[in-house]
Design an enzyme around this catalytic site. Structure first.
Site, PDB file in Angstrom:
ATOM      1  N   THR A 119       0.858  -1.179   0.000  1.00 36.35           N
ATOM      2  CA  THR A 119       0.000   0.000   0.000  1.00 36.35           C
ATOM      3  C   THR A 119       0.897   1.233   0.000  1.00 36.35           C
ATOM      4  O   THR A 119       1.896   1.282   0.721  1.00 36.35           O
ATOM      5  CB  THR A 119      -0.927   0.020   1.220  1.00 36.35           C
ATOM      6  OG1 THR A 119      -1.763  -1.130   1.179  1.00 36.35           O
ATOM      7  CG2 THR A 119      -1.816   1.254   1.220  1.00 36.35           C
ATOM      8  N   PHE A 123       1.278   5.119   0.839  1.00 40.49           N
ATOM      9  CA  PHE A 123       0.702   6.166   1.680  1.00 40.49           C
ATOM     10  C   PHE A 123       1.301   7.520   1.296  1.00 40.49           C
ATOM     11  O   PHE A 123       2.470   7.593   0.921  1.00 40.49           O
ATOM     12  CB  PHE A 123       1.010   5.891   3.152  1.00 40.49           C
ATOM     13  CG  PHE A 123       0.218   4.752   3.742  1.00 40.49           C
ATOM     14  CD1 PHE A 123      -0.972   4.991   4.416  1.00 40.49           C
ATOM     15  CD2 PHE A 123       0.658   3.441   3.617  1.00 40.49           C
ATOM     16  CE1 PHE A 123      -1.707   3.944   4.964  1.00 40.49           C
ATOM     17  CE2 PHE A 123      -0.075   2.388   4.151  1.00 40.49           C
ATOM     18  CZ  PHE A 123      -1.263   2.641   4.827  1.00 40.49           C
TER      19      PHE A 123
END
Lengths: 354, 279
Positions: free
Chosen positions: A253, A255
């Protein structure tokens, strides 16, 4: 109750006391954004007096005063250090927390209920920085965050790519062979579907991965486990039954680190959002500028406009700073070719923020 | 042997079991490691040593079938986690025993090969369970079992849809007391005639004597076995089980130095004529 059970309960209470203290310190740090001075003698006296009025026969008044006094002193010491307040969405131990700790190792990470609370909190000066997930390698764009990026005045000043390492967590007293139900965020449950099926475990959706771990530690439901980060095992005193239970090991992921002011130094990457007129070849013409200038694109995504569902906005990330000699003229030309062009900012690539 | 449908099919075909890249049934596969997982350092150190001597996989028990309920029963889940750690650090695939049908899916999450021990060879519910899991199975011969009974047990696993079965001869009970069991080395060529499944030898439990392990390991190569599973402990004096039959890393290395050249020598020889007709 035998001695070992009594001791286990005492350990549990001590742990909960410390977790509550952590929450209290977080709130105290947040209060600094609203007050002029750290010390407020009148407030301290009120607090101590109120606690003393509580009639607890096993906790003597003198001890109450002494205990709270030392908590207040510690809280003031912490406030004087003025750590950066970094907001993330979810409970402590969420992957946003993992990303925030990686980006700002000395910061104070503050949990928020929703993504919008992170954005508004930073915009209004209640937090110094915010950390939000923008895209996942398996699930694609995080729509809520991308939507908020189109309207915010905040700047991107850093990014972190976090490898999502899902762990199966259970309380120490749970026998792994008894586990039947697994609580977690629906996305985490979906990413571990193969593991759950192989072991005949029933997925139970929960609002947050770390929230599921916290619930497990507090309520200890029978035959239950949670899927969350390894950090959650540490924070909530849970046992890691198995690490890396996701079906696809390459689960990352990305960020973004958000702030009110731009990065300030030369960035290695730049993020922009733009809208082109709904005519043939307009998007192509924009992308051609980048191709001709030899600028490498690292992300292209499109999202329907909230205000005009027939039209789209485009998210573009590319290598280089917006003031680089190669980039600057491209962005200037883009101004004339787009309906709107929003510069989210230039920032260092993966990891080192601020 | 009329009931053996899958284990005896196509005698010319030979099954090669792929264990995370290691081909069992091709060449000579050496599996080595401690009887039981006792600690992270013991397991990782032993794994490092056996890999350096040329082992292809590592063994280590997390669930131990002990003759006495008061003996060390293994570390369980904690042991599995230590094995997974050793694999990620050292890079050898893991063979570990599973005792309880309820543990099968969990052990399969951590191990590369599930071992069915000699005492559980005829535990049919356990065999069915490992037959349903997509991991290779190492099936030890029951210490009182005939070859046919053994193949019937392999059939249980195959018939559940798991084709990856490795047979392991570990000695049978006879009247001889000097050795712990009697190694039936003739099981190797016999199984070659009866089944397409690979067969390996356990020289540790079959002899129970350190001095006999090396010679029997070399004999296994000469007999045409597909590999060995052998106990090695970095400090046998402090081992929690089978202390007097584990090789030290030094003894293991010494044996491997003779074993690998013998393997290449045997591979260069033409196939032995084995029937009157062929003479």
């Amino acid at each position: 109750m035998e001695l070992k059970d009594i001791r286990r309960n005492i350990d549990k209470i001590d742990r909960e006391l410390l977790v509550l203290l952590q929450e209290r310190m977080g709130l105290a740090l947040r209060s600094t954004k609203f007050k002029e001075t750290i010390s407020d003698t009148q407030r301290e006296e009120e607090l101590l007096a109120k606690a003393e009025r509580l009639n607890l026969d096993l906790v003597e008044r003198s001890f109450t005063r002494q205990l709270l006094r030392s908590i207040i002193e510690e809280s003031k010491r912490l406030q004087k250090k003025e750590p950066l307040l970094v907001a993330f969405q979810g409970e402590h131990g969420a992957y946003g927390d993992v990303a925030a700790r990686k980006l700002i190792p000395d910061g104070a990470c503050i949990p928020c209920l929703e993504f919008i609370d992170v954005f508004r909190g930073v915009e209004e000066g209640h937090f110094d920085l915010g950390v939000v997930p923008v895209e996942n390698s398996l699930e694609g764009a995080v729509t809520q965050v991308n939507d908020l990026l189109t309207t915010t005045d905040l700047k991107v000043i850093g990014e972190a790519r976090i490898r999502v390492n899902h762990c199966l967590l259970a309380t120490e007293v749970t026998d792994y062979r008894d586990i039947r139900m697994v609580y977690s965020h629906p996305q985490a449950l979906a990413q571990c579907r193969g593991f759950l099926m192989r072991n005949h475990l029933e997925p139970r959706p929960y609002y947050d991965t770390a929230g599921a771990a916290k619930m497990l530690a507090r309520e200890n439901p029978r035959a239950a486990a949670a899927i969350a980060s390894a950090l959650c095992a540490e924070l909530y005193d849970l046992e890691i039954i198995k690490e890396g239970i996701e079906d696809e090991p390459s689960n990352m992921t990305r960020f973004l680190l958000m702030a009110r002011d731009p990065y300030g130094k030369r960035g290695e990457k730049t993020s922009i959002i733009f809208v082109t007129p709904h005519e043939s070849g307009r998007l192509h013409a924009v992308l051609q500028l980048f191709a001709e200038a030899g600028i490498n694109l690292t992300r292209i995504a499109s999202m329907p406009l909230r205000s005009d569902p027939d039209n789209y906005c485009f998210f573009l990330d590319f290598e280089g700073d917006e003031n680089d000699a190669a980039v600057k003229p491209v962005l200037e030309k883009m101004e004339g070719m787009t309906i709107s062009l929003k510069r989210l900012g230039s920032y260092p690539a993966n990891g080192t923020g601020c | 042997m009329n009931n053996l449908k899958l284990s005896t099919r196509e005698p010319e075909h030979r099954t090669v079991v792929d264990v995370s890249g290691v081909q069992v049934g091709k060449g000579f596969t050496v599996i080595a490691g401690p009887c039981s997982v006792e600690s992270e350092s013991q397991t990782v150190e032993t794994a490092r040593a056996v890999k350096a001597s040329g082992a292809d996989m590592m063994r280590g028990g997390a669930f131990k079938p002990r003759s006495s309920p008061y003996s060390f029963q293994g570390l369980g889940l904690k042991g599995l986690k230590i094995l997974a750690k050793a694999r990620s650090e050292i890079g050898l695939p893991i063979v570990t025993e599973v005792l309880d049908p309820r543990d099968v899916s969990w052990v399969a999450e951590f191990a590369d090969v599930l071992q069915i021990g000699t005492r559980n060879m005829q535990n049919y519910s356990l065999l069915k369970e490992v037959g349903m899991v997509g991991k290779p199975v190492l099936l030890k011969r029951g210490m009182y079992s005939t070859l046919e009974e053994w193949l019937n047990c392999a059939e249980y696993i195959l018939s559940e849809g798991n084709p990856n079965v490795i047979l392991c001869e570990r000695g049978i009970r006879t009247f001889e007391k000097y050795t712990r069991n009697t190694l039936d080395l003739s099981a190797v060529p016999a199984m070659r005639e009866l089944t397409h499944l690979p067969i390996i030898i356990d020289p540790t439990h079959s002899t129970g004597r350190i001095s006999l392990i090396g010679p029997m390991s070399l004999a296994s190569v000469a007999a045409g076995a597909d590999g060995l599973i052998i106990e090695v402990h970095n400090n046998p004096a402090e081992a929690l089980c089978d202390a007097d039959q584990a090789l030290t890393p030094d003894l293991f290395e010494d044996m491997m130095r003779q074993l690998r050249p013998l393997q290449s020598f045997m591979e260069r020889l033409p196939r032995l004529k084995t029937s009157h007709q062929a003479m």
